[in-house]
Design a protein around this motif. Sequence first.
Motif, mmCIF file in Angstrom:
data_model
loop_
_atom_site.group_PDB
_atom_site.id
_atom_site.type_symbol
_atom_site.label_atom_id
_atom_site.label_comp_id
_atom_site.label_asym_id
_atom_site.label_seq_id
_atom_site.Cartn_x
_atom_site.Cartn_y
_atom_site.Cartn_z
ATOM 1 N N SER A 6 0.823 -1.214 0.000
ATOM 2 C CA SER A 6 0.000 0.000 0.000
ATOM 3 C C SER A 6 0.854 1.258 0.000
ATOM 4 N N ILE A 7 2.027 1.198 0.607
ATOM 5 C CA ILE A 7 2.916 2.357 0.633
ATOM 6 C C ILE A 7 3.562 2.595 -0.730
ATOM 7 N N ASN A 8 3.965 1.524 -1.391
ATOM 8 C CA ASN A 8 4.706 1.650 -2.653
ATOM 9 C C ASN A 8 3.816 1.680 -3.888
ATOM 10 N N LEU A 9 2.534 1.374 -3.739
ATOM 11 C CA LEU A 9 1.643 1.332 -4.894
ATOM 12 C C LEU A 9 1.549 2.668 -5.641
ATOM 13 N N PRO A 10 1.413 3.821 -4.960
ATOM 14 C CA PRO A 10 1.332 5.092 -5.708
ATOM 15 C C PRO A 10 2.539 5.340 -6.604
ATOM 16 N N ILE A 11 3.732 5.092 -6.096
ATOM 17 C CA ILE A 11 4.930 5.297 -6.909
ATOM 18 C C ILE A 11 4.947 4.331 -8.086
ATOM 19 N N THR A 12 4.526 3.091 -7.856
ATOM 20 C CA THR A 12 4.493 2.100 -8.931
ATOM 21 C C THR A 12 3.506 2.507 -10.018
ATOM 22 N N VAL A 13 2.356 3.033 -9.624
ATOM 23 C CA VAL A 13 1.362 3.485 -10.609
ATOM 24 C C VAL A 13 1.923 4.635 -11.431
ATOM 25 N N TRP A 14 2.570 5.588 -10.777
ATOM 26 C CA TRP A 14 3.157 6.718 -11.498
ATOM 27 C C TRP A 14 4.206 6.239 -12.490
ATOM 28 N N MET A 15 5.071 5.338 -12.067
ATOM 29 C CA MET A 15 6.098 4.835 -12.963
ATOM 30 C C MET A 15 5.488 4.072 -14.132
ATOM 31 N N MET A 16 4.538 3.188 -13.853
ATOM 32 C CA MET A 16 3.937 2.386 -14.910
ATOM 33 C C MET A 16 3.174 3.270 -15.900
ATOM 34 N N ARG A 17 2.524 4.306 -15.416
ATOM 35 C CA ARG A 17 1.832 5.215 -16.340
ATOM 36 C C ARG A 17 2.824 5.895 -17.265
ATOM 37 N N SER A 18 3.961 6.286 -16.717
ATOM 38 C CA SER A 18 4.989 6.905 -17.551
ATOM 39 C C SER A 18 5.473 5.946 -18.633
ATOM 40 N N PHE A 19 5.602 4.672 -18.293
ATOM 41 C CA PHE A 19 6.028 3.692 -19.291
ATOM 42 C C PHE A 19 4.938 3.478 -20.339
ATOM 43 N N LEU A 20 3.693 3.367 -19.896
ATOM 44 C CA LEU A 20 2.596 3.069 -20.813
ATOM 45 C C LEU A 20 2.324 4.227 -21.766
ATOM 46 N N LEU A 21 2.661 5.439 -21.364
ATOM 47 C CA LEU A 21 2.499 6.578 -22.264
ATOM 48 C C LEU A 21 3.420 6.480 -23.470
ATOM 49 N N GLU A 22 4.470 5.655 -23.358
ATOM 50 C CA GLU A 22 5.396 5.471 -24.476
ATOM 51 C C GLU A 22 4.875 4.465 -25.501
ATOM 52 N N VAL A 23 3.799 3.761 -25.189
ATOM 53 C CA VAL A 23 3.244 2.772 -26.119
ATOM 54 C C VAL A 23 2.487 3.493 -27.230
ATOM 55 N N PRO A 24 2.825 3.232 -28.502
ATOM 56 C CA PRO A 24 2.074 3.866 -29.600
ATOM 57 C C PRO A 24 0.602 3.484 -29.556
ATOM 58 N N PHE A 25 -0.256 4.483 -29.549
ATOM 59 C CA PHE A 25 -1.689 4.211 -29.442
ATOM 60 C C PHE A 25 -2.213 3.494 -30.677
ATOM 61 N N GLU A 26 -1.512 3.622 -31.804
ATOM 62 C CA GLU A 26 -1.945 2.935 -33.026
ATOM 63 C C GLU A 26 -1.934 1.421 -32.844
ATOM 64 N N ILE A 27 -0.968 0.920 -32.063
ATOM 65 C CA ILE A 27 -0.902 -0.526 -31.818
ATOM 66 C C ILE A 27 -2.115 -0.984 -31.021
ATOM 67 N N VAL A 28 -2.500 -0.189 -30.039
ATOM 68 C CA VAL A 28 -3.672 -0.525 -29.230
ATOM 69 C C VAL A 28 -4.936 -0.481 -30.083
ATOM 70 N N GLU A 29 -5.044 0.534 -30.926
ATOM 71 C CA GLU A 29 -6.211 0.632 -31.799
ATOM 72 C C GLU A 29 -6.284 -0.549 -32.761
ATOM 73 N N ALA A 30 -5.140 -0.959 -33.287
ATOM 74 C CA ALA A 30 -5.134 -2.105 -34.207
ATOM 75 C C ALA A 30 -5.596 -3.371 -33.497
ATOM 76 N N ALA A 31 -5.181 -3.541 -32.231
ATOM 77 C CA ALA A 31 -5.621 -4.708 -31.470
ATOM 78 C C ALA A 31 -7.121 -4.671 -31.237
ATOM 79 N N ARG A 32 -7.665 -3.493 -30.981
ATOM 80 C CA ARG A 32 -9.103 -3.379 -30.776
ATOM 81 C C ARG A 32 -9.871 -3.677 -32.054
ATOM 82 N N VAL A 33 -9.340 -3.218 -33.185
ATOM 83 C CA VAL A 33 -9.986 -3.493 -34.473
ATOM 84 C C VAL A 33 -10.005 -4.993 -34.748
#
Length: 271
Positions: free
Chosen positions: A144-171
């Motif tokens: 519970s103490i480390n979860l906020p930092i982990t979420v912030w870090m993971m969001r920063s990583f996920l922002l680097e994922v090209p959204f086109e790849i996600v859209e193609a998977a949804r299609v």
Amino acid sequence: MSTTVKNSLVNLVTWVMVLAFFFPVFWMVLNGFKPESVASSIDPVLFFTPTTEGYELAMDRGMMDYLRNSFIAATVATVICVVLAIPAAYALSLRKVKAVESALSFFISTRFMPVAAVVLPIYMILKNLGGLDNIWVLAIIYASINLPITVWMMRSFLLEVPFEIVEAARVDGAGLFREIVRVVLPIVIPGVAAAALICFIFSWNEYFLATLLTSSEARTTPPFLGSFVDGRGQFLAVLSAAATLAVLPVVAAGWIAQKQLVRGLSMGAVK
């Protein structure tokens, strides 16, 4: 000043800084192999007859039990943080969520309050629930103490994922679970490794809560190391030996995940 001279000066300063940071660790390892009388000497001693007495004394005091508790608490906390942080960070990065900034501010605001300010309520709750001196409860608190930092870090990583790849998977008809596991996670595995390692280190090194919420059964390594300094003095040789053993798991984890760690940190977690 030529470019060659500048590069040489930069390399020199870098090596000086590396040696300055590494020297205390080197001295700790060296003291672990000294007799207590030599390690506690006022004058530094470089040449001596090595001995494993410090390591034997640390083991005789049950250090393996404390290392096991630290490993359980840090590992369980890391697994919980990663499992919860991935979908949370996914929703805050690749999904359209309202008031993202407010959610992120709430996450990080939970780290603003000092642990000393909440330890008494936590202690009273655990006392009433019979959760004191329990390694699994300690692991949940670490998570519970480390979860906020982990979420912030993971969001920063996920922002680097090209959204086109996600859209193609949804299609192609990928559901939410497959979209995360089969499409997104393989791209951000280095970031997951970086976040997991940092969470593991934070949990492994935590001292304050481990001291106040445990007594014997669930006590971890950091409070155990503090027990070598008491009213009789500071037992430097055995303390150095125990500290050397305590840092080995973290060093080993960092060494194993070093490639993923470097790639993960370069994805945008540290800016």
